[in-house]
Design a protein around this motif. Structure first.
Motif, PDB file in Angstrom:
ATOM      1  N   LYS A  64       7.725   9.938  15.851  1.00 40.67           N
ATOM      2  CA  LYS A  64       6.603   9.815  16.795  1.00 40.67           C
ATOM      3  C   LYS A  64       5.589  10.946  16.647  1.00 40.67           C
ATOM      4  N   LEU A  65       5.340  11.383  15.419  1.00 41.39           N
ATOM      5  CA  LEU A  65       4.374  12.449  15.175  1.00 41.39           C
ATOM      6  C   LEU A  65       2.957  11.893  15.196  1.00 41.39           C
ATOM      7  N   SER A  66       2.015  12.733  15.545  1.00 39.96           N
ATOM      8  CA  SER A  66       0.609  12.336  15.457  1.00 39.96           C
ATOM      9  C   SER A  66       0.201  12.297  13.987  1.00 39.96           C
TER      10      SER A  66
ATOM     11  N   GLU B 171      -2.079  13.983  12.400  1.00 35.25           N
ATOM     12  CA  GLU B 171      -2.251  15.318  11.844  1.00 35.25           C
ATOM     13  C   GLU B 171      -0.906  16.021  11.647  1.00 35.25           C
ATOM     14  N   GLU B 172      -0.006  15.849  12.617  1.00 36.63           N
ATOM     15  CA  GLU B 172       1.331  16.440  12.485  1.00 36.63           C
ATOM     16  C   GLU B 172       2.078  15.842  11.296  1.00 36.63           C
ATOM     17  N   ALA B 173       1.952  14.507  11.140  1.00 37.08           N
ATOM     18  CA  ALA B 173       2.618  13.834  10.024  1.00 37.08           C
ATOM     19  C   ALA B 173       2.037  14.292   8.688  1.00 37.08           C
ATOM     20  N   ARG B 174       0.721  14.535   8.664  1.00 36.29           N
ATOM     21  CA  ARG B 174       0.078  15.008   7.428  1.00 36.29           C
ATOM     22  C   ARG B 174       0.613  16.385   7.042  1.00 36.29           C
ATOM     23  N   LYS B 175       0.721  17.274   8.015  1.00 29.40           N
ATOM     24  CA  LYS B 175       1.238  18.624   7.738  1.00 29.40           C
ATOM     25  C   LYS B 175       2.684  18.556   7.250  1.00 29.40           C
ATOM     26  N   LYS B 176       3.474  17.683   7.879  1.00 29.86           N
ATOM     27  CA  LYS B 176       4.881  17.548   7.475  1.00 29.86           C
ATOM     28  C   LYS B 176       4.968  16.950   6.069  1.00 29.86           C
TER      29      LYS B 176
END
Length: 332
Positions: free
Chosen positions: A121-123, A125-130
Motif C-alpha cells: 500500500k505504498l504511494s 513516490e514511496e514505491a519509486r524510491k523502494k
C-alpha cells in the motif's frame, strides 16, 4: 523450523487422450533460511510441483495433497483471493524466461512498483524510491534512469536481475527460482548465483531453486531433491547427494557433469532412453526402462522411500537387503 511442508502432492492434467499424472505423490520440506535445489530432466515434474503449490495451474489441472503447510497456513484449503495476497508478498517467484515473463508494454519501474503498491500500500513516490533501492540491491547500475526503460533495452543477465528484484520487492519469506540461469552464459550464470546467495544471507529468505543441472546448485543449496517421472527418487544434503548418492538416476545425473582433473580425461556418460510417458506411467519404478541395475520387482512395484540417515532418503529396490550385492555399487 519448517517454513514449507508438503505431504503427498499430486497434480493431474485432464486432456483428450486421458490424464497426465505430472506429479505423483511427492513429500518434502523447506526450513526457514534454507536453500534447497529440485533437480531432474525436463518433464520430471519440477516446475509443475512448484506451480501447484502456488495454484498457478490451467483449468484442466487437478491438485490434490494430504497437506501443504506454508508458515502454518494450509494452502490446500486457501482460496484464490487469499493466494493472490500471499503471492508476491510472502512468496516470490522468478519465472523461467525473463523476456516472456516481463511485460514489454510497461517500463521496468512500473513492473517493480506494482507489487509494492498492491501488497504494501505504498504511494507512487514511496514505491519509486523502494524500486530504486531494490535495483541497487540487485546491482543494476544507474537505477534511477533504468526505471524508465523497457525490458527489450536490457541484456539477458540484466533482465534476470530485474526478475529477482520484482520477486524480492516485498521481502518474501520464500523465493522460488525456476531455472534462473538457463538462458545465460556461464559468466553471467555465476554472477546471478552469487547475487542470489548474497541476497539469501542478507534477507534471510528461504530459496527453492529448480534446475536440470546439479552443477549449478553445488555451492548454492543446503539440500537437494532429485525428481524423476513425477516422483522424488532421492533427497538429502548436498554432500550426501554428491558424495554418497544411492539412486541410479542420481548416479546418471552426476556422471553427466563435466569434470576437470589434471592429466585425466573423463568422457561424459549420458543416460540412455527417454523419460516415461506420464499419460501411462509405469506400474513400478519410473526409471526401470533406463536403469542398468533394474530387477523384476522394479517393473511390478514402486519402491518406497528408505531412510539412509536423518537427512538422506532414496526410493530404490537396490537398497533392499535382498538386492544383489553387485547392484549396490555407488558412483566413484
Amino acid at each position: 523450523m519448517k517454513l514449507l511442508d508438503v505431504q503427498n502432492l499430486r497434480t493431474t492434467f485432464h486432456i483428450e487422450a486421458g490424464q497426465v499424472q505430472a506429479v505423483r505423490g511427492i513429500s518434502f520440506h523447506v526450513n526457514k533460511g534454507e536453500s534447497i535445489g529440485i533437480v531432474g530432466e525436463s518433464g520430471s515434474g519440477k516446475s509443475v510441483s512448484m506451480l501447484s503449490l502456488l495454484k498457478l495451474l490451467p483449468s484442466n489441472a487437478k491438485l490434490e495433497a494430504d497437506s501443504v503447510l506454508f508458515d502454518g497456513i494450509e494452502l490446500v484449503k486457501t482460496d484464490q483471493k487469499a493466494m493472490r495476497k500471499m503471492l508476491g508478498n510472502d512468496i516470490g517467484m522468478i519465472f523461467q524466461d525473463p523476456m516472456t515473463s516481463l511485460n514489454p508494454l510497461f517500463t521496468i519501474g512500473e513492473q517493480i512498483m506494482e507489487p509494492l503498491r498492491i501488497h504494501q500500500k505504498l504511494s507512487k513516490e514511496e514505491a519509486r524510491k523502494k524500486a530504486i533501492e531494490i535495483l541497487r540491491t540487485v546491482e543494476i547500475p544507474s537505477p534511477e534512469s533504468r526505471l524508465k526503460q523497457y525490458p527489450h533495452e536490457f541484456s539477458g543477465g540484466m533482465r534476470q536481475r530485474v526478475m529477482i528484484a520484482i520477486a524480492l520487492s516485498c521481502s518474501p519469506k520464500l523465493l522460488i527460482a525456476d531455472e534462473p540461469t538457463t538462458a545465460l552464459d556461464v559468466t553471467i550464470q555465476a554472477q546471478i548465483l552469487d547475487l542470489m546467495r548474497d541476497l539469501r544471507n542478507k534477507m534471510d529468505v528461504s530459496i527453492v531453486m529448480i534446475t536440470h543441472d546439479l552443477g549449478v546448485i553445488a555451492n548454492m543449496c543446503n539440500r537437494i531433491v532429485v525428481m524423476y517421472g513425477g516422483t522424488i527418487v532421492e533427497q538429502g544434503t548436498t554432500r550426501e547427494i554428491f558424495y554418497e548418492p544411492k539412486h541410479p538416476y542420481t548416479w546418471g545425473l552426476l556422471r553427466s557433469i563435466p569434470q576437470f582433473s589434471e592429466g585425466e580425461k573423463k568422457k561424459l556418460i549420458s543416460i540412455p532412453g527417454s523419460p516415461p510417458d506420464l499419460l501411462r506411467p509405469p506400474q513400478g519404478c519410473a526409471f526401470t526402462a533406463r536403469c542398468p541395475h533394474a530387477m523384476k520387482i522394479c517393473e511390478k512395484l514402486p519402491p518406497q522411500q528408505i531412510s539412509l540417515s536423518d537427512t538422506h532418503q532414496a526410493a530404490c529396490w537396490l537398497m533392499h537387503p535382498k538386492a544383489a550385492p553387485h547392484a549396490k555399487e555407488v558412483i566413484s
